[in-house]
Each structure stands twice: as C-alpha cells, then as structure tokens.
Scaffold this active site. Structure first.
Site, PDB file in Angstrom:
ATOM      1  N   LYS A   1      30.945  55.238 119.686  1.00 30.49           N
ATOM      2  CA  LYS A   1      30.761  53.864 120.163  1.00 30.49           C
ATOM      3  C   LYS A   1      29.664  53.233 119.320  1.00 30.49           C
ATOM      4  O   LYS A   1      28.556  53.759 119.240  1.00 30.49           O
ATOM      5  CB  LYS A   1      30.375  53.823 121.643  1.00 30.49           C
ATOM      6  CG  LYS A   1      30.347  52.405 122.232  1.00 30.49           C
ATOM      7  CD  LYS A   1      30.150  52.444 123.755  1.00 30.49           C
ATOM      8  CE  LYS A   1      30.356  51.056 124.364  1.00 30.49           C
ATOM      9  NZ  LYS A   1      29.282  50.104 124.012  1.00 30.49           N
TER      10      LYS A   1
ATOM     11  N   CYS B   1      23.098  51.810 121.238  1.00 30.78           N
ATOM     12  CA  CYS B   1      22.019  51.439 122.151  1.00 30.78           C
ATOM     13  C   CYS B   1      20.789  50.990 121.356  1.00 30.78           C
ATOM     14  O   CYS B   1      20.346  51.697 120.438  1.00 30.78           O
ATOM     15  CB  CYS B   1      21.647  52.618 123.038  1.00 30.78           C
ATOM     16  SG  CYS B   1      20.333  52.239 124.218  1.00 30.78           S
TER      17      CYS B   1
ATOM     18  N   ASN C   1      34.789  46.051 122.855  1.00 33.83           N
ATOM     19  CA  ASN C   1      33.808  45.986 123.936  1.00 33.83           C
ATOM     20  C   ASN C   1      32.851  44.836 123.663  1.00 33.83           C
ATOM     21  O   ASN C   1      32.623  44.473 122.520  1.00 33.83           O
ATOM     22  CB  ASN C   1      33.057  47.329 124.012  1.00 33.83           C
ATOM     23  CG  ASN C   1      31.877  47.318 124.955  1.00 33.83           C
ATOM     24  OD1 ASN C   1      30.752  47.632 124.559  1.00 33.83           O
ATOM     25  ND2 ASN C   1      32.088  46.951 126.197  1.00 33.83           N
TER      26      ASN C   1
ATOM     27  N   PRO D   1      29.992  53.099 129.162  1.00 37.80           N
ATOM     28  CA  PRO D   1      28.826  53.847 129.638  1.00 37.80           C
ATOM     29  C   PRO D   1      27.661  52.890 129.833  1.00 37.80           C
ATOM     30  O   PRO D   1      27.331  52.122 128.937  1.00 37.80           O
ATOM     31  CB  PRO D   1      28.553  54.838 128.497  1.00 37.80           C
ATOM     32  CG  PRO D   1      29.189  54.238 127.292  1.00 37.80           C
ATOM     33  CD  PRO D   1      30.343  53.415 127.770  1.00 37.80           C
ATOM     34  N   MET D   2      27.040  52.925 131.025  1.00 36.37           N
ATOM     35  CA  MET D   2      25.941  51.998 131.322  1.00 36.37           C
ATOM     36  C   MET D   2      24.806  52.759 131.987  1.00 36.37           C
ATOM     37  O   MET D   2      24.994  53.360 133.055  1.00 36.37           O
ATOM     38  CB  MET D   2      26.436  50.856 132.219  1.00 36.37           C
ATOM     39  CG  MET D   2      27.408  49.914 131.526  1.00 36.37           C
ATOM     40  SD  MET D   2      28.037  48.599 132.612  1.00 36.37           S
ATOM     41  CE  MET D   2      29.322  49.479 133.507  1.00 36.37           C
ATOM     42  N   MET D   3      23.645  52.739 131.344  1.00 32.65           N
ATOM     43  CA  MET D   3      22.483  53.454 131.851  1.00 32.65           C
ATOM     44  C   MET D   3      22.120  52.957 133.239  1.00 32.65           C
ATOM     45  O   MET D   3      22.082  51.745 133.492  1.00 32.65           O
ATOM     46  CB  MET D   3      21.300  53.287 130.904  1.00 32.65           C
ATOM     47  CG  MET D   3      21.488  53.951 129.541  1.00 32.65           C
ATOM     48  SD  MET D   3      21.686  55.746 129.651  1.00 32.65           S
ATOM     49  CE  MET D   3      20.059  56.230 130.236  1.00 32.65           C
TER      50      MET D   3
END
Length: 343
Positions: free
Chosen positions: A145, A101, A217, A18-20
């Site tokens: 995550k 995050c 990751n 997932p990448m903003m």
C-alpha cells in the site's frame, strides 16, 4: 525470483483500509457482517512488535473476519520476512507492507511513506517477505500500500518506476492512496485531506501495467464515487467513509455482489452473539468491556433520523460497569422512537 500468489479479482473489488486505532478485530467483525465480500485489513503493526510483542493482542482475529490482511510496518527485510511468516502462520490471508503512513513516529523509524524514496529497499523487503511465506503449505500474497510520492515529487514516471521495481521483486498487487505524502508541515490527518487527489495516476498505472492488480484508495465518500473507480481499476478501498458511515459499506457490497439490502437494525442484531461472547470472556481471553465494541457502531445510522439518539445512548452508557447487549437494544429503540415521531 518468486512471484506472490494472485488474488481473485472479485475478492479485490471492495476493501476497507487499515486505520490506526480503528480497524481492530471488533471493528472488522462488524464490517464483515455488513459486507460479506469485502477484503478487510488490520491496523498497521510494526514487524518488531509482531516478533517480540504480545501477539495474542496485536494479531487478534476472529475466524469470521476472513479474508483479512495483516498490514506490517518496517524497513528491515529480514525482520519483515520473519513477521510476514508469523502472520501467515496465524492465518492471515494476505501480508501488506505499509509504504504510505506519514506520521512523525513512522518517519523517525524510516518506514511508511518514507519508503517511497527507497524503491530498492522496498523491493528487497517484498522479495524477502515472499520468500519467507513461499515454503508454507498455503503461501499467501504479499502486497504493498503506497502513496503517489512524497513532498514535492510530482512526476508520474517516478511513481511508476517505484511500482515497477517492487513488481519485479514479485509483488502483484498495489493499493494506491492517490495522494502524495507531505512529510513536513502536515499532520497525518491533514495528509489524508490536503494533498490533492490524482486518481488518474492509478488509472494510468492499471492501463500501462494490466498484469498488476491496482486498488484505488483516498477520498472515496459515496457509492457513486466508489463505483466509478471500477471502470478504471481492480477495486476501491474505503477508509474513513467505511468507519464513519458503515452502512455505505453494506450498500456497496449489496450493489456490487447482488445481495439484498438489509435494514440497519437487522444487521446490527446479527452482532449480538459476538458481543455477548466478548463480554463473557473465556479461559484464553479476558472479558471485553462493551465500550471497546460499541465505539465502532456509532456511525451505523449516519445521516438518518434517530442517528443522534443512537449515538447518544451508546456513548453515555457503554462505559458503565455491567453494560451489556441491552444497551444496544435501548439505542435501537431510541432510534426507532425518533423515526416514528418524525413520520
């Protein structure tokens, strides 16, 4: 205690982080065409936004994307549980809780990487999320995550205790970004690059907790690096490499699942029906400007002759009124001319 449903091992081998601002629905549709077997993730969406916001936009998903996971941010178990159920009811195949995050906004809201310091709260949140989706006809997995720790905490035992406490709440899968998060003094970008990688912690976790699924990751940039992780963990999750060099995703999918490797142009042309449907819009959806889709395509010819021409044509033309699929064909033609001239 209710355990989260397991995910098939082959479905975990390859995934895209997932990448903003990156992994929106257009990006995911493109990645699905490149990698039919990969597990895809949404951008992080805060639980409050899922509950009170524009779900049609925030939870946009094309059926071709499956399997796709919804990543949630937040730190209130009741709200996360409500958001998890909404996501599952809208068809997402997994609900993932962000505990990694490091941005200032996330810190101010006491979620993301801050949660590494609050394993009890994470466990309570996961338990509530699992319970909220358990009553559905087809319950979906709830996963986490996380980072290895925060700031100067470099004790493996603390990381393992975090995982053990959350696993005891029913979580069976952990995506481990194998770096600490430094909450002071580093930007989110620097947090993806500066803290040292310690893949061995993820490997040790898998050895010591073989019943858990552990996905590695962080810092994976090549086919060789990604493949090496499969000897020690259940899968590899690509982040920026999948975005900036999307053909790497296709090479990995083909190599790991035995499918033929297809040329870049052929793959891209399979996206045409989707692009044209988005440009046209529908009764339920406004037309989407081409630039919102082509921004995800720019890296397709990364490192190849003609790659610069491809990017230039798309970048200069996609924002113009009336831009359509013909611009993509023009970009491919410019790329082919450059390749032929160099041959």
């Amino acid at each position: 205690m209710i355990s989260s449903p397991a995910i098939r091992p082959d479905a975990l081998r390859l995934s895209v982080a997932p990448m903003m601002d990156w992994t929106d629905t257009h990006c995911r549709v493109f990645h699905r065409l490149l990698a039919p077997h990969a597990r895809l993730y949404t951008e992080m969406v805060h639980a409050n936004a899922v509950i009170h916001g524009d779900r049609a936009r925030l939870l946009a998903m094309d059926p071709v994307e499956h399997p796709v996971a919804l990543q949630l941010g937040g730190s209130e178990p009741a709200l996360l549980a409500q958001a998890a159920r909404i996501g599952a009811e809208r068809g997402f195949d997994e609900i993932n809780l962000n505990c990694g995050c490091p941005s200032d906004r996330v810190q101010a809201g006491r979620f993301g990487a801050c949660l590494m310091r609050e394993p009890t709260l994470v466990a309570d949140s996961v338990a509530a999320m699992i319970e909220s989706v358990a009553a559905l006809e087809a319950p979906v997995p709830v996963t986490v995550k996380c980072r290895l720790g925060v700031d100067d905490d470099h004790r493996y035992e603390v990381f393992r205790e975090f995982v053990d406490q959350v696993a005891a709440a029913g979580c069976r899968m952990f995506v481990v970004h194998a770096r600490n998060a430094w909450l002071k003094g580093l930007s989110p970008k620097e947090n993806r690059e500066v803290p040292p990688l310690r893949y061995e912690w993820a490997y040790a976790l898998k050895r010591e907790r073989p019943d858990l699924s552990v996905i590695v990751n962080g810092g994976i940039a090549t086919e060789h690096e990604a493949t090496a992780h499969l000897a020690h963990a259940d899968g590899a999750m690509l982040g920026r490499a999948a975005y900036h060099d999307p053909y790497l995703l296709h090479r990995l999918d083909a190599a790991w699942f035995g499918d033929p490797l297809r040329p870049r142009g052929e793959l891209l042309r399979t996206l045409r029906p989707y692009v044209e449907s988005q440009l046209a819009g529908s009764a339920q959806q406004r037309p989407v400007p081409l630039k919102h889709i082509t921004r995800h395509l720019l890296g397709l010819f990364h490192g190849e002759r003609g790659g610069r021409a491809f990017r230039q044509v798309l970048s200069e033309g996609a924002h113009r009124p009336g831009a359509d699929w013909s611009l993509v064909e023009a970009a491919l033609a410019a790329t082919e001319r450059t390749e032929q001239a160099a041959a």
